[in-house]
Design a protein around this motif. Sequence first.
Motif, PDB file in Angstrom:
ATOM      1  N   CYS A   1       5.496  50.301 -41.119  1.00  0.00           N
ATOM      2  CA  CYS A   1       4.911  50.460 -42.224  1.00  0.00           C
ATOM      3  C   CYS A   1       5.298  49.887 -43.890  1.00  0.00           C
ATOM      4  O   CYS A   1       6.716  49.631 -43.667  1.00  0.00           O
ATOM      5  CB  CYS A   1       4.747  52.131 -42.791  1.00  0.00           C
ATOM      6  N   TYR A   2       4.485  49.541 -44.414  1.00  0.00           N
ATOM      7  CA  TYR A   2       4.891  49.034 -45.896  1.00  0.00           C
ATOM      8  C   TYR A   2       4.269  49.737 -46.779  1.00  0.00           C
ATOM      9  O   TYR A   2       2.835  50.058 -47.042  1.00  0.00           O
ATOM     10  CB  TYR A   2       4.490  47.574 -46.243  1.00  0.00           C
ATOM     11  N   GLY A   3       4.885  50.457 -47.887  1.00  0.00           N
ATOM     12  CA  GLY A   3       4.281  51.092 -48.932  1.00  0.00           C
ATOM     13  C   GLY A   3       5.152  51.543 -50.059  1.00  0.00           C
ATOM     14  O   GLY A   3       6.460  51.381 -49.777  1.00  0.00           O
TER      15      GLY A   3
ATOM     16  N   ARG B   1       1.051  59.910 -45.605  1.00  0.00           N
ATOM     17  CA  ARG B   1       0.062  60.898 -46.030  1.00  0.00           C
ATOM     18  C   ARG B   1      -1.552  60.201 -46.145  1.00  0.00           C
ATOM     19  O   ARG B   1      -1.403  58.926 -46.673  1.00  0.00           O
ATOM     20  CB  ARG B   1       0.174  61.506 -47.269  1.00  0.00           C
ATOM     21  N   PHE B   2      -2.535  60.367 -45.213  1.00  0.00           N
ATOM     22  CA  PHE B   2      -3.752  59.830 -45.223  1.00  0.00           C
ATOM     23  C   PHE B   2      -4.847  60.484 -45.901  1.00  0.00           C
ATOM     24  O   PHE B   2      -4.925  61.757 -45.033  1.00  0.00           O
ATOM     25  CB  PHE B   2      -4.150  59.075 -43.986  1.00  0.00           C
ATOM     26  N   PHE B   3      -5.613  60.421 -46.856  1.00  0.00           N
ATOM     27  CA  PHE B   3      -6.856  61.083 -47.272  1.00  0.00           C
ATOM     28  C   PHE B   3      -8.130  60.726 -46.525  1.00  0.00           C
ATOM     29  O   PHE B   3      -9.140  61.372 -46.459  1.00  0.00           O
ATOM     30  CB  PHE B   3      -6.855  60.967 -48.758  1.00  0.00           C
ATOM     31  N   HIS B   4      -8.139  59.670 -46.279  1.00  0.00           N
ATOM     32  CA  HIS B   4      -9.124  58.843 -45.432  1.00  0.00           C
ATOM     33  C   HIS B   4      -8.876  58.439 -44.184  1.00  0.00           C
ATOM     34  O   HIS B   4      -7.933  57.576 -43.887  1.00  0.00           O
ATOM     35  CB  HIS B   4      -9.790  57.642 -46.306  1.00  0.00           C
ATOM     36  N   PHE B   5      -9.511  59.036 -43.259  1.00  0.00           N
ATOM     37  CA  PHE B   5      -9.002  58.596 -41.745  1.00  0.00           C
ATOM     38  C   PHE B   5     -10.108  59.009 -40.634  1.00  0.00           C
ATOM     39  O   PHE B   5     -10.999  59.826 -41.064  1.00  0.00           O
ATOM     40  CB  PHE B   5      -7.614  59.269 -41.441  1.00  0.00           C
ATOM     41  N   SER B   6     -10.031  58.566 -39.574  1.00  0.00           N
ATOM     42  CA  SER B   6     -10.935  58.636 -38.428  1.00  0.00           C
ATOM     43  C   SER B   6     -10.442  59.535 -37.335  1.00  0.00           C
ATOM     44  O   SER B   6      -9.144  59.468 -37.343  1.00  0.00           O
ATOM     45  CB  SER B   6     -11.401  57.437 -37.766  1.00  0.00           C
ATOM     46  N   ALA B   7     -10.950  60.067 -36.498  1.00  0.00           N
ATOM     47  CA  ALA B   7     -10.493  60.804 -35.328  1.00  0.00           C
ATOM     48  C   ALA B   7      -9.629  59.766 -34.467  1.00  0.00           C
ATOM     49  O   ALA B   7      -8.691  59.830 -33.959  1.00  0.00           O
ATOM     50  CB  ALA B   7     -11.616  61.340 -34.357  1.00  0.00           C
TER      51      ALA B   7
ATOM     52  N   GLU C   1       7.530  60.421 -49.466  1.00  0.00           N
ATOM     53  CA  GLU C   1       6.192  60.333 -48.735  1.00  0.00           C
ATOM     54  C   GLU C   1       5.559  58.859 -48.951  1.00  0.00           C
ATOM     55  O   GLU C   1       6.153  58.192 -50.116  1.00  0.00           O
ATOM     56  CB  GLU C   1       5.176  61.074 -49.257  1.00  0.00           C
ATOM     57  N   MET C   2       4.766  58.440 -48.130  1.00  0.00           N
ATOM     58  CA  MET C   2       3.999  56.787 -48.481  1.00  0.00           C
ATOM     59  C   MET C   2       2.684  57.497 -48.326  1.00  0.00           C
ATOM     60  O   MET C   2       2.336  57.831 -47.338  1.00  0.00           O
ATOM     61  CB  MET C   2       4.348  55.821 -47.501  1.00  0.00           C
ATOM     62  N   VAL C   3       2.060  57.227 -49.267  1.00  0.00           N
ATOM     63  CA  VAL C   3       0.429  57.385 -49.299  1.00  0.00           C
ATOM     64  C   VAL C   3      -0.447  56.242 -49.094  1.00  0.00           C
ATOM     65  O   VAL C   3      -0.327  55.283 -49.639  1.00  0.00           O
ATOM     66  CB  VAL C   3      -0.198  58.064 -50.900  1.00  0.00           C
ATOM     67  N   HIS C   4      -1.258  56.308 -47.852  1.00  0.00           N
ATOM     68  CA  HIS C   4      -1.884  55.515 -47.261  1.00  0.00           C
ATOM     69  C   HIS C   4      -1.074  54.172 -47.239  1.00  0.00           C
ATOM     70  O   HIS C   4      -1.658  52.985 -47.690  1.00  0.00           O
ATOM     71  CB  HIS C   4      -3.115  55.051 -48.359  1.00  0.00           C
ATOM     72  N   PRO C   5      -0.141  53.964 -46.390  1.00  0.00           N
ATOM     73  CA  PRO C   5       0.620  52.803 -46.170  1.00  0.00           C
ATOM     74  C   PRO C   5      -0.189  51.784 -45.415  1.00  0.00           C
ATOM     75  O   PRO C   5      -0.944  52.281 -44.592  1.00  0.00           O
ATOM     76  CB  PRO C   5       1.847  53.419 -45.521  1.00  0.00           C
TER      77      PRO C   5
END
Length: 705
Positions: free
Chosen positions: A125-127, A105-111, A137-141
Amino acid sequence: MPEGRCLNSHGKVAGLDELPVTTLKGVGSRNSEKLAKIGVRTVQDILFHLPFRYQDRTRVVPIGSLRPGDSVVVEGEVELADIRFGRRRSLLVRLADGSGALTLRFFHFSAAQKAALRRGSRLRCYGEVRPGPASYEMVHPEYQSLSEGESPAVEECLTPVYPTTEGMHQLSWRAMAGRALALLQANPAALPEWLPESLLQRFRLPDLAAALGYLHRPPPDAPQDRLISGSHPAQQRLAFEELMAHQLSLRETRLRQKRLDAPVLLAQGNLSRPFFARLGFTLTGAQQRVLQEIAQDLAQAHPMMRLVQGDVGSGKTVVAALAALQALEAGHQVALMAPTELLAEQHLRVFRQWLEPLGLEVAWLTGRHKGKQRGQLLEDLAGGRIRIVVGTHALFQSDVAFHALGLVIIDEQHRFGVHQRMALREKGGGSAVPHQLIMTATPIPRTLAMTAYADLDLSIIDELPPGRTPVATVVIPDSRRSEVVERVRSACVAGRQTYWVCTLIEESEALQCQAAEEATRMLQEQLPELRIGLVHGRLKAAEKEAVMAAFKAAELDLLVATTVIEVGVDVPNASLMIIENPERLGLAQLHQLRGRVGRGSVESHCVLMYHPPLSQNAQQRLGVMRETNDGFLIAQKDLELRGPGEVLGTRQTGEMQFRIADLVRDQPLLDEVQDAAQLLLEQFPERVAPLVRRWVGDRQHYINA
């Protein structure tokens, strides 16, 4: 460059304590300024700046085996990536590896980021794994994209996470530590092993370089629970050396003290005999033992440095008075210094009551003395016409001179700065240094006494005079305030007296006084039949003195006060104390306050009236107060719950700022540390100074007080 040999101006291998952090590649002036703010200035400082936890990136974990709370590396293929619009816009990426699936899950991301996380792409991924609405879920891994068939190597050791400061990223810390370790490996002599082989073997300690290498780069199977608790042998090795360096620096201070000259103060008995005849009570065995220790010290030609510990009400003041008489009998002056005017005034009253019948005038010096009065007082002190003076920090001001100061008595010394103590020591006149008797009613746990006060001889008055009754303590919420007010009414109507103590977490004295004034108004409304007084730090000394005198003379039933009454007030008829918001105070301070009651023969009570909800720590602390009246047990618990800086008082903790050691955690090491320090002094004295320099450095001046 770090892997090369670094030479100093003499062409020898430079010590890592000589090399600035800018020696390391990638550390420029801007980063070195940030590091200096947290005391990291040299390559050695980098090595001693240890991780506080670790991440395991040494293996890829199957998604199907994950549990909430795991921080792990996973690898898989993106099955879908979708933007969801709920309370917050988020990018959800479903990652699967055949054993299970996980949502990123990403709250801040670009196109561009969304385009890169398309279906079919592979990620590592690491998170931290958390429960989500549909799956784990992993948030912003942290993640990296992998090309088809690519499987890069995992980390070879656990990944360290360092305590940091603003603007310093973990990647920077890891890079700096890696380069510092490489420099150490290339130049082992740059970080000498000051503990001899025989000592390492005797105390089962790994060598220094191996311990540092392990802690910055632990192997994958390292026991993380032990590393996080600080109990791993590699951490204990460093804590052992640091504690030893502090122990040695204090012993050096003690040896320097022994080399100074002090006046020989022999007991004559011409003042102490009539003093005992008028005293009206017999000293306890503990008081007599401590007096004998002091008398022997005062008869030596080097300065006494003795700390007398005694629980609330154990009778330290009479011991101090008898020590003063020995100095006066030998023709020398005595100065007694207390941290507050209230406590100094209490000592003044008691000393005048005891000593004036012996023909001894007790002078009084505080910051309030001005003009001619002060000038005459200073003249009489310098001329030797005043033989004993009681006061506050005003005693060590530069214009105060003594004719022949033989003994300095300091009460509650941990409230004074180190330099203040040194200033009094220098007022002996001529080449002689006055003897110092330091008193505290805050029992100091053995751990702290062994570490912070190893330069002092220690005496303990561990016996209460007969007739002192233990104080029964209850802990209740402030929702029962009306019951407490009724309890106060009953006690006062029955002829007893009561304290009502107001505390505020704010440092502002003005707010504390305001709270006490409001409490007084409330109690006057609810208890109109009682005579109520108020005392706080903003009252003029004369007003404060008048209120305290009225309370002592039983002209007041109830005294509302701030914590200014913590020490020095003795009213045997007071048998009830209410302390509001006790959760805001340390155990030692609560114990001091409680010690104002129970000074007579009637059963006494202390009500700790807290404001719910209580934190778990506060519940523990108030539970200790309810269960015991033993000041030493309370002090030990205070140390465990709040740490050494709080127990000693914040002004004099220069010597307590350990980099690695922890006085609570490392208590079991202290006896062996003392033995090792003695061995090093006896067998390898040339190693003492560099060891102390490594760990204590420019803090040595604190310890030399």
